[in-house]
Structures are given as C-alpha cells and as structure tokens.
Design an enzyme around this catalytic site. Structure first.
Site, mmCIF file in Angstrom:
data_model
loop_
_atom_site.group_PDB
_atom_site.id
_atom_site.type_symbol
_atom_site.label_atom_id
_atom_site.label_comp_id
_atom_site.label_asym_id
_atom_site.label_seq_id
_atom_site.Cartn_x
_atom_site.Cartn_y
_atom_site.Cartn_z
ATOM 1 N NE ARG A 235 40.817 32.685 44.856
ATOM 2 C CZ ARG A 235 41.051 33.910 44.442
ATOM 3 N NH1 ARG A 235 40.023 34.707 44.149
ATOM 4 N NH2 ARG A 235 42.284 34.368 44.325
ATOM 5 C CD GLU A 264 36.834 30.146 38.805
ATOM 6 O OE1 GLU A 264 37.938 30.583 38.383
ATOM 7 O OE2 GLU A 264 36.184 30.728 39.678
ATOM 8 C CG HIS A 283 37.797 34.237 38.802
ATOM 9 N ND1 HIS A 283 38.282 33.101 39.406
ATOM 10 C CD2 HIS A 283 38.224 35.279 39.577
ATOM 11 C CE1 HIS A 283 38.969 33.430 40.495
ATOM 12 N NE2 HIS A 283 38.945 34.740 40.612
#
Length: 323
Positions: A235, A264, A283
């Site tokens: 994360r 993000e 991601h």
C-alpha cells in the site's frame, strides 16, 4: 434466492458460480463513491451479499443495506472496509488471501530484476541507438545478494521461496508473528529496522493498518545501504512518499520499484514520474488473468457459503475490541 450486488465488475467465473447457486446478481455502475453506493443500496434494500474490489465501504454504506449478510473483498487488503461497523451490524467480511499471492510475488520479483539489470534504461537507450549503454551502466547479479522482506504473509513467503530457490539469494525478513516452520530458509529478524540495514533489496508486503501507515520515512530509508532498492507492492500509504522522493533525489538509495502510491493515480508533476532510477506500475501486481479469475471465484464462494449458513473459508480478521 438472495440478491448479490457486484459493486465493481468481477470475472465471469465468479458471476457464473453465483448464478448457478441460485442467486440474483446485480451489477452497480462503476466507479461509485461511498455516498453514491449508500444511495444505490437504499434503493436496493434487499441486497444480502456484496462483492467489492477497492470501493470504500464505510459505516453509512453498511447500515444502508438492512439485509446485508456478507461483504466479500475481491482482493486481500481490508483497509477500505469498516470492519468494526460490519461486526456491529452482523455482517461477515471475507477476502481472498490465497488468490493473488503468486502474482504479487512475481510482480515484486519482476521489479527487482528490472532494477538490477537497468531494464528500462537499457530499453530506452537501444531505442535511441545507444547500444553502448551496457558499458556505461552495467547491471548486477542477484545471486548472493540479500533480499529483505517486511511482512511474511502469503505473498511475502512466496517471494522468499522464489528468491531462495530460483535466484540463490539470501533472504532475511521481519514478521510480527514469526513462525520459522512457514519460512524455511529465511532468517527471521525481530527488529524490522535491522532488515533495512542489511538488505540489498527491501520488499514491502504488509497490510495498511494504523500501525503501518507512514512506517517508512526518511529516517528509516536512510538506514538502508547506499545503492539498495525499495520495492512496494503493498500500500502506498505505508511509505511517506515525499520523504522517499527526497532520499531518491539525494542519491541515498539506488532506486525504487513502486506499484502503489499515496495518491492513485500519481498526479502530474509528481517527481517520481521523471526519475530514471524508479520503475512505476499501476497498482497492478495482482492483475494477472489467473489471479483475477481466482479472486472472482473465491469471493463468490465466500458469498455462497455465508448465504447458505456455512462459515467462510477466508474470513477477515476480527477488528480489535473497543477500548
């Protein structure tokens, strides 16, 4: 027949499992904010099961679905689901910890290999007709180097075995709940800061919790060896991004491979986007065809089991009791 809401799209195998089990599957528009999701659930009060990817499921969302019995997380991290609110409302929360560990470990290893062999730099140089880049920027072997892993859950343990047996690396690791039997060949170290100081590559595999948020900042990064690399496929909020940028710009560490970010997607103007010693991915460590299919199937299986009165195979850890 129970109604199961797909807050975000999942793979067809999962949808098929739900329908074959006799459930009515409804797909919500994606993406939904927590506010939009709450309003949608209020207009669909008979939802008993829900499958989510990265949508925020807060207390208001949970309490807007009076018949809700199960929330299945299509993935591993649970930081966007209010586990306390779910428990207080009798809602079971599940996740899919066994679905994407291979994909995440392979992605972390890909970043390690790409950084060690200057893969992105070499690719760009060859495209620019600079074939001599191999002389000015040679790569380095991984065999005999030390990989440090913070977090020895399923993806961390999988990466460790890949590095040990596939690349002949030395692996040291920190986990708050050490179990040597689950980590063969790995030297477990009780102080995670010590791992930072002895590793050539540090890979993060920790969940985002109040204890891990902002865990890695300038002070911790400066414990790393000069030339060492940081890999983050967990994360973004675990690393203080501004301080990582400052350490990278100062040349204090060799570089980084980042699949996750504090914000993000990273915004235009983020210095990480311009750094030659950083590899960035969207991601997507868990986004392989195989892992996505397994996550869909395991999330669907959890919903089917709970709505059938059976205990789920992959329940979320219970939240700590209120003080």
């Amino acid at each position: 027949m129970s109604k199961v809401a797909l807050v975000q799209p999942i793979g067809e195998p999962g949808v098929r499992m739900l329908r074959e089990a006799g459930h009515d599957v409804v797909a919500f528009d994606n993406p939904l904010s927590a506010s939009e999701l709450k309003d949608t659930l209020k207009s669909t009060p008979d939802v008993e099961g829900m499958i989510v990817k990265n949508a925020a499921i807060n207390r208001e969302v949970i309490e807007s679905a009076p018949r809700l019995k199960v929330i299945a997380r299509h993935g591993v991290g649970l930081d966007r689901i209010d586990l306390t609110a779910a428990a207080e409302n009798g809602v079971v929360v599940t996740h899919t910890p066994e679905a994407n560990c291979i994909s995440v470990a392979e992605h972390a290893l890909t970043l390690i290999l790409a950084l060690s062999r200057n893969l992105i730099t070499w690719d760009r140089a060859v495209r620019d007709s600079d074939f001599e880049v191999r002389k000015s920027q040679p790569g380095r072997e991984l065999s005999g180097k030390t990989l440090g892993i913070l977090g020895m859950g399923k993806s961390g343990r999988t990466l460790a075995q890949m590095a040990l047996h596939g690349l002949r690396m030395r692996v040291v690791a920190y986990t708050p709940h050490p179990d040597p039997a689950k980590c063969p060949g790995v030297k477990l170290i009780p102080d995670w800061r010590e791992v930072l100081g002895i590793a050539d590559y540090v890979s993060l595999h920790m969940p985002l919790t109040p204890e891990t948020e902002g865990l890695i900042g300038r002070t911790e990064l400066e414990l790393m060896q000069p030339g060492a690399f940081l890999i983050n496929c967990s994360r973004g909020q675990i690393v203080k991004e501004k301080e990582l940028i400052e350490v990278l710009m100062a040349g204090r560490i060799g570089g980084a491979g980042l699949d996750v970010f504090e914000e993000e997607p990273p915004q235009e103007g983020n210095p990480l986007l311009q750094m030659e010693n950083v590899i960035l991915t969207p991601h997507g460590a868990a986004h392989t065809h195989e892992a996505l299919e397994r996550m869909a199937e395991q999330a669907a299986r959890s919903v089917i089991d709970v709505l059938s009165g059976l205990p789920p195979t992959w329940p979320a850890p219970l939240p700590p009791p209120a003080p």
